[in-house]
Design a protein around this motif. Structure first.
Motif, PDB file in Angstrom:
ATOM      1  N   LEU A  30      -0.581   7.257   3.732  1.00  0.00           N
ATOM      2  CA  LEU A  30      -0.102   6.211   2.853  1.00  0.00           C
ATOM      3  C   LEU A  30      -0.898   4.943   3.161  1.00  0.00           C
ATOM      4  O   LEU A  30      -1.351   4.231   2.194  1.00  0.00           O
ATOM      5  CB  LEU A  30       1.571   6.044   2.841  1.00  0.00           C
ATOM      6  N   ALA A  31      -1.158   4.483   4.378  1.00  0.00           N
ATOM      7  CA  ALA A  31      -1.754   3.424   4.876  1.00  0.00           C
ATOM      8  C   ALA A  31      -3.268   3.791   4.480  1.00  0.00           C
ATOM      9  O   ALA A  31      -3.739   2.570   3.829  1.00  0.00           O
ATOM     10  CB  ALA A  31      -1.778   3.260   6.503  1.00  0.00           C
ATOM     11  N   SER A  32      -3.694   4.918   4.435  1.00  0.00           N
ATOM     12  CA  SER A  32      -5.287   4.995   3.931  1.00  0.00           C
ATOM     13  C   SER A  32      -5.297   4.598   2.533  1.00  0.00           C
ATOM     14  O   SER A  32      -6.115   3.907   2.077  1.00  0.00           O
ATOM     15  CB  SER A  32      -5.673   6.214   4.317  1.00  0.00           C
ATOM     16  N   ALA A  33      -4.232   5.238   1.837  1.00  0.00           N
ATOM     17  CA  ALA A  33      -4.299   5.011   0.267  1.00  0.00           C
ATOM     18  C   ALA A  33      -4.083   3.498  -0.104  1.00  0.00           C
ATOM     19  O   ALA A  33      -4.696   3.213  -1.250  1.00  0.00           O
ATOM     20  CB  ALA A  33      -3.168   5.889  -0.392  1.00  0.00           C
ATOM     21  N   ILE A  34      -3.084   2.923   0.593  1.00  0.00           N
ATOM     22  CA  ILE A  34      -2.819   1.660   0.376  1.00  0.00           C
ATOM     23  C   ILE A  34      -4.199   0.559   0.626  1.00  0.00           C
ATOM     24  O   ILE A  34      -4.706  -0.341  -0.251  1.00  0.00           O
ATOM     25  CB  ILE A  34      -1.852   0.920   1.049  1.00  0.00           C
ATOM     26  N   ASN A  35      -4.917   1.146   1.643  1.00  0.00           N
ATOM     27  CA  ASN A  35      -6.233   0.360   1.931  1.00  0.00           C
ATOM     28  C   ASN A  35      -7.232   0.624   0.889  1.00  0.00           C
ATOM     29  O   ASN A  35      -8.270  -0.276   0.445  1.00  0.00           O
ATOM     30  CB  ASN A  35      -6.672   0.685   3.292  1.00  0.00           C
ATOM     31  N   GLU A  36      -7.287   1.872   0.331  1.00  0.00           N
ATOM     32  CA  GLU A  36      -8.278   2.354  -0.648  1.00  0.00           C
ATOM     33  C   GLU A  36      -8.102   1.430  -1.824  1.00  0.00           C
ATOM     34  O   GLU A  36      -8.758   1.016  -2.709  1.00  0.00           O
ATOM     35  CB  GLU A  36      -8.288   3.762  -0.855  1.00  0.00           C
ATOM     36  N   ALA A  37      -6.571   1.382  -2.179  1.00  0.00           N
ATOM     37  CA  ALA A  37      -6.156   0.869  -3.501  1.00  0.00           C
ATOM     38  C   ALA A  37      -6.567  -0.763  -3.276  1.00  0.00           C
ATOM     39  O   ALA A  37      -7.154  -1.235  -4.388  1.00  0.00           O
ATOM     40  CB  ALA A  37      -4.902   0.892  -3.522  1.00  0.00           C
TER      41      ALA A  37
END
Length: 106
Positions: free
Chosen positions: A79-86
Motif C-alpha cells: 500500500l505504501a508503494s502504491a501511494i508513493n507511485e500514485a
C-alpha cells in the motif's frame, strides 16, 4: 471358674463379631474409595485430553496470528508503494499539465 470362662468366651465372640463388622465396613469403604479413585482418574484423563486439545488450538491460533501479522505487514508495504507511485504519477501529471498550460499561453 467355668462361668468366668463362658463369660470370657462370650466377650471374645462378641469382640470377634464386632471386629468382623468393622473389617467388612472397611472393605466397603475401600471399594468405594477405589471406585472414586477410578472416577477421578477418568476425569483427570479427560481434563488432560481437553488441555492438550486446547493447547493445540492455542498454538494454531498463534500461528494464524503470526501469519496474519506478516500478511498485514506485506500489504502495508504494498500500500505504501502504491501511494508513493500514485503521488509520483500525480506530480508527473501536474508537471505535464503545467507544461501544457505554458504551451497554450504562448
Amino acid at each position: 471358674a467355668k462361668m468366668f470362662a463362658e463369660n470370657r468366651l462370650e466377650e471374645v465372640m462378641q469382640e470377634k463379631r464386632h471386629l468382623s463388622t468393622e473389617v467388612e465396613s472397611m472393605h466397603d469403604n475401600i471399594t468405594e474409595l477405589e471406585a472414586e479413585k477410578e472416577s477421578l482418574a477418568s476425569k483427570v484423563s479427560a481434563c488432560q485430553e481437553k488441555n492438550l486439545f486446547l493447547s493445540n488450538q492455542v498454538n494454531a491460533l498463534e500461528n494464524d496470528a503470526k501469519s496474519n501479522r506478516e500478511h498485514i505487514i506485506k500489504i502495508d508495504s504494498q500500500l505504501a508503494s502504491a501511494i508513493n507511485e500514485a503521488d509520483r504519477l500525480r506530480k508527473t501529471v501536474n508537471s505535464h499539465e503545467a507544461a501544457l498550460d505554458e504551451l497554450h499561453k504562448e
